[in-house]
Design an enzyme around this catalytic site. Structure first.
Site, PDB file in Angstrom:
ATOM      1  CG  ASP A 133     -34.378 -57.734  76.981  1.00  0.00           C
ATOM      2  OD1 ASP A 133     -33.183 -57.650  76.628  1.00  0.00           O
ATOM      3  OD2 ASP A 133     -34.740 -58.318  78.012  1.00  0.00           O
TER       4      ASP A 133
ATOM      5  NE  ARG B 144     -38.297 -58.576  78.836  1.00  0.00           N
ATOM      6  CZ  ARG B 144     -38.251 -58.910  77.576  1.00  0.00           C
ATOM      7  NH1 ARG B 144     -37.451 -59.871  77.202  1.00  0.00           N
ATOM      8  NH2 ARG B 144     -39.003 -58.302  76.698  1.00  0.00           N
TER       9      ARG B 144
ATOM     10  CE1 TYR C 208     -29.945 -63.848  76.214  1.00  0.00           C
ATOM     11  CE2 TYR C 208     -30.208 -62.358  78.071  1.00  0.00           C
ATOM     12  CZ  TYR C 208     -30.293 -62.607  76.717  1.00  0.00           C
ATOM     13  OH  TYR C 208     -30.718 -61.621  75.865  1.00  0.00           O
TER      14      TYR C 208
ATOM     15  N   PRO D 291     -25.877 -62.225  72.492  1.00  0.00           N
ATOM     16  CG  PRO D 291     -27.920 -63.374  72.654  1.00  0.00           C
ATOM     17  CD  PRO D 291     -26.454 -63.564  72.374  1.00  0.00           C
TER      18      PRO D 291
HETATM   19  P1  FAD Z   1     -33.250 -58.564  62.378  1.00  0.00           P
HETATM   20  O1  FAD Z   1     -33.854 -58.081  63.633  1.00  0.00           O
HETATM   21  O2  FAD Z   1     -32.751 -59.923  62.290  1.00  0.00           O
HETATM   22  O3  FAD Z   1     -34.180 -58.196  61.193  1.00  0.00           O
HETATM   23  C1  FAD Z   1     -33.966 -58.681  59.878  1.00  0.00           C
HETATM   24  C2  FAD Z   1     -35.289 -58.765  59.155  1.00  0.00           C
HETATM   25  O4  FAD Z   1     -35.047 -59.046  57.766  1.00  0.00           O
HETATM   26  C3  FAD Z   1     -36.172 -59.892  59.673  1.00  0.00           C
HETATM   27  O5  FAD Z   1     -37.435 -59.386  60.027  1.00  0.00           O
HETATM   28  C4  FAD Z   1     -36.220 -60.891  58.509  1.00  0.00           C
HETATM   29  O6  FAD Z   1     -37.466 -61.545  58.451  1.00  0.00           O
HETATM   30  C5  FAD Z   1     -36.004 -59.982  57.294  1.00  0.00           C
HETATM   31  N1  FAD Z   1     -35.444 -60.686  56.108  1.00  0.00           N
HETATM   32  C6  FAD Z   1     -34.389 -61.513  56.056  1.00  0.00           C
HETATM   33  N2  FAD Z   1     -34.170 -61.925  54.791  1.00  0.00           N
HETATM   34  C7  FAD Z   1     -35.112 -61.342  54.008  1.00  0.00           C
HETATM   35  C8  FAD Z   1     -35.419 -61.382  52.609  1.00  0.00           C
HETATM   36  N3  FAD Z   1     -34.688 -62.082  51.730  1.00  0.00           N
HETATM   37  N4  FAD Z   1     -36.464 -60.653  52.159  1.00  0.00           N
HETATM   38  C9  FAD Z   1     -37.220 -59.929  52.999  1.00  0.00           C
HETATM   39  N5  FAD Z   1     -36.963 -59.856  54.339  1.00  0.00           N
HETATM   40  C10 FAD Z   1     -35.923 -60.545  54.844  1.00  0.00           C
HETATM   41  N6  FAD Z   1     -29.665 -56.837  71.081  1.00  0.00           N
HETATM   42  C11 FAD Z   1     -29.641 -55.799  71.947  1.00  0.00           C
HETATM   43  O7  FAD Z   1     -29.201 -54.698  71.594  1.00  0.00           O
HETATM   44  N7  FAD Z   1     -30.092 -55.918  73.227  1.00  0.00           N
HETATM   45  C12 FAD Z   1     -30.552 -57.112  73.689  1.00  0.00           C
HETATM   46  O8  FAD Z   1     -30.952 -57.194  74.835  1.00  0.00           O
HETATM   47  C13 FAD Z   1     -30.575 -58.230  72.817  1.00  0.00           C
HETATM   48  N8  FAD Z   1     -31.052 -59.404  73.229  1.00  0.00           N
HETATM   49  C14 FAD Z   1     -31.164 -60.422  72.325  1.00  0.00           C
HETATM   50  C15 FAD Z   1     -31.688 -61.614  72.769  1.00  0.00           C
HETATM   51  C16 FAD Z   1     -31.835 -62.671  71.905  1.00  0.00           C
HETATM   52  C17 FAD Z   1     -32.373 -63.938  72.420  1.00  0.00           C
HETATM   53  C18 FAD Z   1     -31.438 -62.528  70.555  1.00  0.00           C
HETATM   54  C19 FAD Z   1     -31.604 -63.689  69.623  1.00  0.00           C
HETATM   55  C20 FAD Z   1     -30.911 -61.352  70.103  1.00  0.00           C
HETATM   56  C21 FAD Z   1     -30.750 -60.280  70.986  1.00  0.00           C
HETATM   57  N9  FAD Z   1     -30.200 -59.064  70.593  1.00  0.00           N
HETATM   58  C22 FAD Z   1     -30.124 -58.038  71.472  1.00  0.00           C
HETATM   59  C23 FAD Z   1     -29.732 -58.888  69.232  1.00  0.00           C
HETATM   60  C24 FAD Z   1     -30.802 -58.254  68.356  1.00  0.00           C
HETATM   61  O9  FAD Z   1     -31.980 -59.011  68.339  1.00  0.00           O
HETATM   62  C25 FAD Z   1     -30.304 -58.097  66.930  1.00  0.00           C
HETATM   63  O10 FAD Z   1     -29.013 -57.559  66.947  1.00  0.00           O
HETATM   64  C26 FAD Z   1     -31.208 -57.171  66.151  1.00  0.00           C
HETATM   65  O11 FAD Z   1     -32.508 -57.695  66.041  1.00  0.00           O
HETATM   66  C27 FAD Z   1     -30.660 -56.938  64.753  1.00  0.00           C
HETATM   67  O12 FAD Z   1     -31.518 -56.113  64.047  1.00  0.00           O
HETATM   68  P2  FAD Z   1     -31.549 -56.143  62.479  1.00  0.00           P
HETATM   69  O13 FAD Z   1     -32.644 -55.218  62.091  1.00  0.00           O
HETATM   70  O14 FAD Z   1     -30.190 -55.891  61.953  1.00  0.00           O
HETATM   71  O15 FAD Z   1     -31.896 -57.642  62.064  1.00  0.00           O
END
Ligand code: FAD
Length: 663
Positions: A50, A278, A286, A362
């Site tokens: 977020d 927020r 957290y 996070p």
């Molecule tokens: P993801 O968001 O994990 O997206 C990956 C996608 O790939 C998913 O939708 C998944 O379903 C898909 N996928 C996986 N394998 C396959 C497959 N084989 N075939 C098809 N699809 C697949 N970051 C911040 O910057 N600020 C914050 O405040 C923050 N707070 C957070 C709070 C929590 C509780 C958590 C858990 C995380 C937080 N983060 C925060 C971190 C942030 O959520 C992640 O760093 C971010 O979502 C990463 O983005 P991404 O697109 O790399 O991966």
């Protein structure tokens, strides 16, 4: 098993989370034939990441939807630290600012990941018919190394399953993401905004699972912490789990704690919690809920940790202040893993971005920001390479620019994390000063203002990394520091973050200085002739490179910013190439800007040249890359060097044209 089909695409993106969508944005903007798949049935709606850093908002401004974040999000301007006072009651020990007025128009803002995904998806749809394909899981990957050398080949073969009603083998999302806690529990969707409703409806599944074999030129694995793509490539990850299990809740709090709507760290004998206000009256907490063996690969038992248990922990830490809630929109439990993949590309054909490369705590709100910036960085490069405009070897710079930042990110996390977990008596006293120290050290990095992109064909640094005397604060490899400018034609104001639109083009910034000075005016005339290719040749740096097909005739655009008082010069005082004419759209009134004050807008204060360290009369020439980072800096007369820089990056229409022969 249902039917099996074969298809071909230039770019396949696996994962439609923040990093995948950012990469997809560029495919949409540059008209590239691409697909983006995700195994989840829907996008994210509530919870998850977020926190948005200022730099990410700057990028959103260049993409055209930053106003939507400002409209819905909640801004944090300061952080507070609470510790037990002399009588055991919690007292506010320290308060510090978490924004710098001068650095950026934007501040740390909170808005849930689902809305961010909404905005990027909408922007993608605005520019193309690309859309995330949900319920599609990548199953097998083959890569033909030999044909990888031919840029026109399709060396990547990915088999995907379009999940159907009959699919029993589908991994549950909980299993995929349990460790990063990225799934969580969406408890109350009643607050969803209308533009998210359509996506909430369950996907219409085919009766039988279908298999599709997709051949691709490039693959971007944006598939999160447990990256399937990374595993297929056998790319190892380094690092480990830390020993802390955290609970996260997004609730509307009912509490007499005074800083409940301010970012706060509350630290007492019962533990430490982080309070993050927020949107929509929600506050995120957290909370450490359990300690388990460090470095263990055993998953902790999530089922033991309930919402009630997390509530009790928060109440214990807040005591004697009261704490309760009726509304919880999302909650989760996660264990922090600090890990980094050893590589983020295979032969510059397959790339990893976002959590697939780096995972960490996070709490500092960096994962999504870094992930989106990864997707943004790799996205424009692949899009332009596929369009035929960019030399494929430039793709090297994805790893050289982003991988060191992933390392810094983990370093940052290692410094920060203990501050939220160290509960030793007396630790609280030093906590505030430690936090201020670490904040000072990492601030520019965390907010994304300093990225330290190294020298490469894309980043032409001065010798010994010295600053350029004529543009001291325009540093190749860094972003253009945002300033607000006045449009010469209509007098309206605009931040450079918006003026430098992310549309796939390189931009020559003609910092024209003061054209009331006759000698300077002459220099600008001569420069314009050079840019128009009238100095000895027909070929100008504008007409020299292959187009972005279906989008722009030239991958190079020009923006002029001068320092003459707004009222003392006219739009038509500037040479035509700087304000080109189009038979349908007329003159390009949005090309000439003025660094002057403006009565109705105090942010437009005439300090752009000063902030950029540029001489008010003599100006400078700067090339900004499509992602708003500075690539090259020179003097007004340096058209030859400028063209040489672009020749190293862009594909020429006529390969034999050499700069020396031309200019
Ligand atoms: P993801 O968001 O994990 O997206 C990956 C996608 O790939 C998913 O939708 C998944 O379903 C898909 N996928 C996986 N394998 C396959 C497959 N084989 N075939 C098809 N699809 C697949 N970051 C911040 O910057 N600020 C914050 O405040 C923050 N707070 C957070 C709070 C929590 C509780 C958590 C858990 C995380 C937080 N983060 C925060 C971190 C942030 O959520 C992640 O760093 C971010 O979502 C990463 O983005 P991404 O697109 O790399 O991966």
């Amino acid at each position: 098993e249902g039917k099996s089909t074969h298809s071909q695409t230039d770019v396949l993106i696996i994962g439609a989370g923040p990093s995948g969508l950012m990469a997809a944005y560029w495919m949409a903007r540059c008209g590239v034939n691409a697909r983006i798949i995700d195994n989840r049935d829907t996008k994210v709606f509530l919870g998850h990441a977020d926190g948005l850093r200022a730099r990410t908002l700057e990028l959103f401004d260049s993409m055209g939807f930053q106003h939507r974040v400002l409209h819905e999000g909640s801004v944090s301007t300061e952080a507070n630290i609470w510790v037990p006072g002399p009588q055991g009651k919690l007292v506010r020990e320290a308060q510090f600012d978490i924004f710098r007025v001068d650095e950026s128009p934007f501040h740390n803002t909170r808005l849930n990941q689902g809305r961010i995904e909404r905005f990027i998806l909408d922007s993608i749809r605005e520019h193309s018919d690309l859309d995330a394909e949900r319920g599609v899981i990548a199953d097998s990957l083959e890569y033909d190394e030999e044909s990888g050398n031919d840029p026109n080949s399709y060396p990547i073969t990915v088999k995907v399953r379009v999940l159907g009603e009959d699919d029993l083998n589908r991994p549950r999302e909980q299993e995929i993401d349990a460790e990063s806690g990225a799934v969580g529990n969406e408890v109350n969707c009643s607050n969803l905004l209308p533009d998210d409703w359509a996506d909430l409806a369950p996907r219409k599944k085919p009766q039988k699972t279908q298999v599709e074999t997709i051949k691709a030129k490039y693959l971007i694995g944006c598939d999160g912490a447990h990256s399937w793509t990374r595993k297929q490539l056998n790319i190892p990850v380094e690092g480990s789990n830390t020993d802390h299990i955290w609970g996260v809740i997004d609730v509307i709090p009912i509490s007499d704690f005074p800083d409940i709507r301010r970012v706060s760290v509350v630290n007492n004998a019962a533990g430490t919690i982080l309070v993050i206000p927020r949107e929509c009256g929600l506050v995120r907490f957290y909370v450490p809920v359990q300690t388990c063996e460090a470095d263990t690969t055993d998953r902790f038992d999530r089922s033991k940790i309930t919402l009630e248990l997390i509530l009790e922990r928060v109440q214990a830490i807040f005591a004697p202040f009261t704490f309760d809630f009726k509304e919880c929109s999302w909650w989760t439990v996660y264990q922090v893993g600090q890990r980094i993949a050893t590589q983020s590309t295979k032969d510059n054909r397959i790339f990893l971005a976002g959590d697939a490369v780096h995972t960490h705590s996070p709490k500092m709100g960096l994962g999504m920001n870094m992930s989106m910036q990864d997707g943004f960085n790799v996205g424009w490069k692949i899009a332009l390479a596929v369009a035929g405009t960019l030399k494929p070897e430039i793709l090297d710079t994805y790893a050289t620019e982003r991988h060191p930042l992933a390392e810094m990110l983990l370093d940052f996390d290692r410094h920060w994390s203990p501050m939220f977990t160290d509960q030793k008596p007396g630790a609280a006293d030093t906590k505030a000063s430690n936090m201020a120290l670490v904040a000072g050290k990492f601030e520019d990095f965390a907010d994304g203002w300093k990225v330290f992109y190294p020298a490469s064909s894309l980043v032409r640094k001065a010798e010994d990394n010295a600053e350029f005397a004529f543009a001291r604060h325009m540093i190749p490899g860094e972003r253009v520091r945002p300033v607000k400018l006045r449009n010469q034609a209509d007098g309206g104001t605009r931040w450079t973050t918006r003026a430098l639109e992310s549309d796939g083009r390189f931009r020559i910034l003609v910092l024209a200085g003061d054209i009331r000075n006759p000698m300077q005016k002459q220099r600008i005339e001569t420069l314009s002739q050079g840019l128009a290719g009238q100095t000895g040749s027909e070929i100008s740096p504008l007409g020299r490179y292959l187009e972005i097909p279906g989008r722009f005739k030239s991958p190079v655009d020009i923006l002029t910013i001068h320092t003459s008082p707004w009222k003392e010069v006219e739009f038509f005082d500037f040479p035509e190439i700087l304000r080109p004419f189009d038979p349908v759209n007329g003159w390009a009134y949005d090309k000439i800007w003025c660094d002057d004050t403006c009565m109705f807008d105090r942010y437009c204060d005439g300090t752009a040249y000063e902030k950029w360290g540029v001489d008010q009369v003599l100006g400078a020439l700067v090339v900004v890359r499509p992602d708003q980072y500075i690539g090259w800096v020179g003097e007004i007369g340096d058209v030859e060097e400028l063209t040489q820089y672009l020749d190293g990056i862009l594909v020429k229409k006529s390969p034999t044209d050499e700069v020396d022969a031309v200019l």
